[in-house]
Scaffold this motif. Structure first.
Motif, PDB file in Angstrom:
ATOM      1  N   LYS A 182       0.814  -1.218   0.000  1.00 50.84           N
ATOM      2  CA  LYS A 182       0.000   0.000   0.000  1.00 50.84           C
ATOM      3  C   LYS A 182       0.852   1.275   0.000  1.00 50.84           C
ATOM      4  N   GLU A 183       1.980   1.230   0.683  1.00 49.64           N
ATOM      5  CA  GLU A 183       2.833   2.421   0.731  1.00 49.64           C
ATOM      6  C   GLU A 183       3.825   2.449  -0.436  1.00 49.64           C
ATOM      7  N   THR A 184       4.448   1.324  -0.741  1.00 51.46           N
ATOM      8  CA  THR A 184       5.457   1.301  -1.804  1.00 51.46           C
ATOM      9  C   THR A 184       4.840   1.498  -3.182  1.00 51.46           C
ATOM     10  N   GLY A 198      -0.332   8.850   2.333  1.00 51.29           N
ATOM     11  CA  GLY A 198       0.952   8.224   2.028  1.00 51.29           C
ATOM     12  C   GLY A 198       0.824   6.770   1.654  1.00 51.29           C
ATOM     13  N   ALA A 199      -0.389   6.345   1.321  1.00 45.88           N
ATOM     14  CA  ALA A 199      -0.632   4.949   0.946  1.00 45.88           C
ATOM     15  C   ALA A 199      -1.855   4.909   0.049  1.00 45.88           C
ATOM     16  N   ASN A 254      -7.212   6.063  -2.490  1.00 43.77           N
ATOM     17  CA  ASN A 254      -7.304   5.359  -1.212  1.00 43.77           C
ATOM     18  C   ASN A 254      -8.762   5.400  -0.758  1.00 43.77           C
ATOM     19  N   GLY A 308       1.246   1.674   9.959  1.00 40.72           N
ATOM     20  CA  GLY A 308       1.432   1.457   8.533  1.00 40.72           C
ATOM     21  C   GLY A 308       0.393   2.191   7.717  1.00 40.72           C
ATOM     22  N   GLY A 309       0.194   1.704   6.479  1.00 42.59           N
ATOM     23  CA  GLY A 309      -0.733   2.354   5.576  1.00 42.59           C
ATOM     24  C   GLY A 309      -2.167   2.347   6.079  1.00 42.59           C
TER      25      GLY A 309
END
Length: 443
Positions: A252-254, A270-271, A286, A310-311
């Motif tokens: 989700k982030e990368t 950011g995700a 998102n 995390g995301g």
């Protein structure tokens, strides 16, 4: 299937290309704006000025509903597909082709046509405004996206026919991936979407989306797409000619760095959890935060604790702040929690210092296995506290069982899944599904 619907902003060449395409394959051509003018005896600007947009849209719906079935090419007005009733009718048995062009080209073509503006904005500002507002729906509806900037109309028709109205597929490269679809089905399926991540076998999205495809008459298939990285997933998407991806952990982030145009939600969080392809460009969205926000609207202004960094945690914090909540973040690795808290102007706090919040959200993957246990200290689980576990497989996690036994109000991760999937399905198909249908499939 020799039924094509051409959509896009005005100035993209819908009527010109639609007429050429109809002549080439010897089928009837229908221009919805021309049909409206023929029905009313008035030019489109006159209808707007005399009766207003609402009346124009009513007539437009009647015209689209009266289109004959069977082989045809249909060119629509730019705003026609913003109405779900029109989208559902136009979708049936047809390939939907989205024509695009850059802003300068659209402005120049519009000026040459002598068409009056649709808003009080300048030509360039109006085009930007309409593209922003209509773009997600246009892209969701489209089976094939083609830019007409600098292109000869005959060449565009050649491309539509050579692609059979579908996004091109690299069959040799696609064959290198482990897919739950045969090469023949892959070659002939008008619309392909997929769930990607590592792992993905637990996801219920393929079962849900394939049922929704059938429900709404969408000629598509939704598949599992396991990948080794976000970059690998994008390579597979392009090889498959896939319309879009649902993105799960750990991409989700990368995945954000792999796309061309993140929306404002992705930029803030950011995700992402959704990628939609249109032409050569990839758009990121998102909808996780929508899935968090919708079940919690009755808790506006509450004190909330988000577990994780995390995301999914970022999406949860973003959703809670939109509901004016006071948010604290607790994470197994404190440094990551502090980074997330600083980004959103929240507070990172160790578990031992937390006072009883009104709401606790588990935004980690802890709970997907029975052996995981609960990520939240038992001391925080008290009557009156709402506990929302974003893990949806299994529906009843160790945390939710413990919270229920302690007298907490519990919200299953399936609720987040329902609302994020509703928004995501719209991005991938242009159709707003009934959330009750999603709840029914999930049981």
């Amino acid at each position: 299937m020799e039924r094509y619907v051409i959509i896009g902003l005005r100035g993209t060449g819908k009527s010109t290309i639609g007429r050429l395409l109809a002549d080439r394959i010897a089928v009837p051509f229908h221009d919805t704006d021309a049909l409206i003018q023929g029905r009313t005896g008035l030019r489109i600007p006159e209808i707007f000025s005399r009766y207003g947009e609402e009346e124009f849209r009513r007539i437009e719906r009647e015209v689209i509903a009266s289109l004959p079935a069977g082989p045809a090419v249909i060119a629509t007005g730019g705003g026609a597909v913003m109405d779900q009733r029109n989208r559902l009718l136009l979708r049936q048995g047809a390939h939907i082709i989205l024509l695009t062009a850059d802003q300068a080209t659209l402005a120049a073509r519009t000026r040459r046509s002598g068409r009056p503006p649709l808003t009080h904005l300048s030509a360039e500002e109006e085009i930007h405004h309409l593209a922003e507002r209509r773009g997600p729906i246009y892209r969701g509806c489209a089976d094939l996206c083609i830019s007409t900037t600098g292109e000869n109309p005959d060449r565009i028709v050649d491309r539509i026919l050579s692609c059979r109205g579908m996004t091109e597929r690299n069959m040799p490269l696609a064959g290198q991936y482990s897919l739950d679809i045969s090469r023949a089905d892959l070659r002939d399926m008008p619309l392909i979407s997929a769930i990607t991540g590592n792992p993905v076998s637990h996801s219920r999205s393929p079962d849900l989306y394939n049922r929704l495809f059938s429900e709404y008459g969408i000629p598509g298939r939704y598949i599992f797409l396991p990948a080794s990285s976000a970059e690998d997933a994008i390579r597979a998407m392009r090889a498959l000619g896939a319309k879009g991806l649902s993105v799960t952990i750990p991409f989700k982030e990368t995945m954000v760095s792999c796309i061309d145009e993140p929306d404002e939600d992705v930029t803030a969080i950011g995700a992402l959890n959704t990628v939609v392809g249109c032409g050569d460009r990839l758009y990121g969205h998102n909808t996780d935060w929508i899935g968090v926000r919708e079940p919690l609207r009755d808790l506006v202004g509450s004190d909330a604790l988000v577990v994780g960094a995390g995301g999914a945690a970022a999406a949860a914090v973003y959703a809670l702040l939109s509901l004016d909540m006071r948010v604290q973040i607790a994470n197994r690795t404190p440094e990551r929690g502090e980074v997330l808290a600083e980004r959103f102007g929240c507070t990172a706090i160790p578990f031992q210092e937390i006072k009883a919040p009104d709401l606790i959200i588990n935004a980690t993957s802890v709970g997907m296995k029975e052996s995981d246990g609960s990520p939240v200290p038992s001391s925080l689980l008290k009557p009156g506290v709402t506990v929302f576990d974003l893990v949806y497989t299994p529906p009843m996690t160790p945390l939710l069982r413990e919270a229920s036994a302690a007298g907490c109000r519990i919200i299953k991760g399936t609720e987040m899944f329902i609302y994020q999937a509703t928004a995501q399905f719209r991005l991938l198909t242009g159709i707003d599904p009934d959330p009750s249908k999603i709840r029914e499939v999930l049981g």
